[in-house]
Design a protein around this motif. Structure first.
Motif, mmCIF file in Angstrom:
data_model
loop_
_atom_site.group_PDB
_atom_site.id
_atom_site.type_symbol
_atom_site.label_atom_id
_atom_site.label_comp_id
_atom_site.label_asym_id
_atom_site.label_seq_id
_atom_site.Cartn_x
_atom_site.Cartn_y
_atom_site.Cartn_z
ATOM 1 N N ASN A 102 -14.135 -19.246 -7.431
ATOM 2 C CA ASN A 102 -14.934 -18.033 -7.627
ATOM 3 C C ASN A 102 -15.446 -17.949 -9.064
ATOM 4 O OD1 ASN A 102 -14.628 -17.118 -4.993
ATOM 5 N ND2 ASN A 102 -12.758 -15.981 -5.459
ATOM 6 N N LEU A 103 -14.608 -18.368 -10.015
ATOM 7 C CA LEU A 103 -15.032 -18.369 -11.413
ATOM 8 C C LEU A 103 -16.202 -19.312 -11.627
ATOM 9 C CD1 LEU A 103 -14.684 -17.718 -14.431
ATOM 10 C CD2 LEU A 103 -12.971 -19.544 -14.530
ATOM 11 N N THR A 104 -16.120 -20.524 -11.086
ATOM 12 C CA THR A 104 -17.213 -21.468 -11.260
ATOM 13 C C THR A 104 -18.487 -20.964 -10.614
ATOM 14 O OG1 THR A 104 -16.575 -22.726 -9.275
ATOM 15 C CG2 THR A 104 -15.639 -23.424 -11.370
ATOM 16 N N PHE A 105 -18.363 -20.229 -9.503
ATOM 17 C CA PHE A 105 -19.546 -19.648 -8.860
ATOM 18 C C PHE A 105 -20.209 -18.625 -9.773
ATOM 19 C CE2 PHE A 105 -21.461 -16.253 -6.315
ATOM 20 C CZ PHE A 105 -22.404 -16.983 -5.601
ATOM 21 N N ARG A 106 -19.384 -17.779 -10.425
ATOM 22 C CA ARG A 106 -19.947 -16.770 -11.323
ATOM 23 C C ARG A 106 -20.579 -17.413 -12.554
ATOM 24 N NH1 ARG A 106 -14.929 -14.275 -10.661
ATOM 25 N NH2 ARG A 106 -14.485 -14.471 -12.884
ATOM 26 N N LEU A 107 -20.054 -18.555 -12.980
ATOM 27 C CA LEU A 107 -20.577 -19.212 -14.164
ATOM 28 C C LEU A 107 -21.880 -19.961 -13.907
ATOM 29 C CD1 LEU A 107 -17.276 -20.689 -15.656
ATOM 30 C CD2 LEU A 107 -18.641 -18.843 -16.626
ATOM 31 N N ASN A 133 -25.922 -9.237 -1.491
ATOM 32 C CA ASN A 133 -25.676 -9.535 -0.080
ATOM 33 C C ASN A 133 -24.546 -10.546 0.095
ATOM 34 O OD1 ASN A 133 -27.733 -7.819 0.789
ATOM 35 N ND2 ASN A 133 -29.287 -9.425 0.686
ATOM 36 N N ASP A 134 -24.590 -11.632 -0.692
ATOM 37 C CA ASP A 134 -23.632 -12.716 -0.481
ATOM 38 C C ASP A 134 -22.250 -12.417 -1.040
ATOM 39 O OD1 ASP A 134 -25.741 -14.024 0.653
ATOM 40 O OD2 ASP A 134 -26.081 -15.406 -1.009
ATOM 41 N N SER A 139 -18.478 -10.975 0.457
ATOM 42 C CA SER A 139 -17.125 -11.371 0.043
ATOM 43 C C SER A 139 -16.234 -10.171 -0.287
ATOM 44 C CB SER A 139 -17.197 -12.306 -1.168
ATOM 45 O OG SER A 139 -17.911 -13.487 -0.853
ATOM 46 N N TRP A 140 -16.814 -9.137 -0.909
ATOM 47 C CA TRP A 140 -15.993 -8.021 -1.369
ATOM 48 C C TRP A 140 -15.911 -6.880 -0.372
ATOM 49 C CZ3 TRP A 140 -18.468 -7.608 -6.936
ATOM 50 C CH2 TRP A 140 -18.200 -8.797 -7.624
ATOM 51 N N ARG A 181 -12.172 1.081 -7.022
ATOM 52 C CA ARG A 181 -11.755 1.485 -5.675
ATOM 53 C C ARG A 181 -12.892 2.224 -4.970
ATOM 54 N NH1 ARG A 181 -5.964 4.248 -6.448
ATOM 55 N NH2 ARG A 181 -6.809 4.728 -8.510
ATOM 56 N N ALA A 182 -14.067 1.629 -5.045
ATOM 57 C CA ALA A 182 -15.275 2.250 -4.502
ATOM 58 C C ALA A 182 -15.576 1.708 -3.106
ATOM 59 C CB ALA A 182 -16.462 1.992 -5.432
ATOM 60 N N ARG A 183 -16.411 2.458 -2.377
ATOM 61 C CA ARG A 183 -16.922 1.995 -1.083
ATOM 62 C C ARG A 183 -18.365 1.544 -1.200
ATOM 63 N NH1 ARG A 183 -17.920 5.621 1.995
ATOM 64 N NH2 ARG A 183 -17.674 7.392 0.572
#
Length: 250
Positions: free
Chosen positions: A82-87, A106-107, A112-113, A151-153
């Motif tokens: 996930n870190l490499t994806f953000r980078l 969207n992705d 994912s979240w 802790r949001a929706r």
């Protein structure tokens, strides 16, 4: 006229340095992503395979402990991926700012979240690549903070052309923050967002109250060289009671 030419030259030099800085930052992020993927992740995958083999061969109670260790390694590998994806570079040069933000919402945010994102945009033109990357990285960090702490929706991202630049809001419906403004700005992610905006010549604020969610708002200029008829705008004036992070270096 001499003062105006000097101001134009100063602006040109500042934008040139800003361009080099953004390009250097993105190149370094890409290098780190490659290093993590090719070195750290591969090494941990090998450790996980070895743990699985040992768990199959060992008897109790060692097999259960080895399986737990293997699960921890696999979780760490997932986080590193996930870190490499953000980078990785956001692909703004190919898709543009709005499309890149929409794809990320969207992705990642929805896919994912599990949050419910909304993107509102009213751009008169596509920002310069370095400006667009700066906006994307700030929004990316703000959304990550929503996931970790709010802790949001739902979360809403708004991108509009304003005052010869781009103004952005990232607002969630989470729990908000009970801490004071000075305490909030000690968080590394908030400091990074603010420094990116101010390095670009803009401003950044945060508003948060318990039970009402948090709003990150920032503005960055997107000026062609020589447009200096009026001074650049400053941040909106807001009260300390709204927990707005004050301007200036952290």
């Amino acid at each position: 006229m001499t003062e105006r030419r000097a101001a134009e030259q100063a602006l040109t030099e500042r934008r040139r340095l800003f361009t080099h800085l953004v390009q250097a930052q993105e190149l370094e992020r890409r290098r780190i992503a490659w290093d993590v993927h090719d070195d750290s992740i591969q090494a941990m995958v090998a450790v996980g395979m070895r743990l699985q083999l040992l768990a199959d061969q060992a008897g109790e109670p060692y097999a259960r402990e080895l399986s737990l260790l293997d699960a921890s390694v696999r979780e760490a590998v997932s986080r590193l991926r996930n870190l490499t994806f953000r980078l990785q570079p956001p692909g703004i040069d190919r898709h543009g700012l709005v499309e890149s933000l929409s794809q990320h919402l969207n992705d990642v945010v929805a896919g994912s979240w599990g949050l419910e994102p909304t993107l509102e945009h009213d751009l008169e033109k596509e920002p310069a690549p370095e400006t667009a990357i700066t906006i994307f990285r700030i929004v990316q960090e703000a959304l990550l903070n929503v996931r970790k702490h709010a802790r949001a929706r739902t979360v809403r991202v708004s991108v509009t052309t304003d005052n010869r630049g781009v103004q952005v809001q990232v607002a969630d419906d989470g729990t908000g923050h009970a801490a004071g403004a000075h305490r909030l700005q000690e968080h590394f992610g908030l400091m990074e967002m603010r420094e990116r905006a101010e390095t670009a010549g803009g401003w950044w604020t945060l508003r948060s109250e318990p039970g009402t969610g948090t709003t990150v708002e920032f503005w960055v200029p997107d000026l062609p060289t020589g447009e200096l008829d009026e001074p650049l705008p400053g941040p909106p004036v807001q009260s300390f009671d709204s927990l707005t992070a004050p301007q200036g270096p952290s």
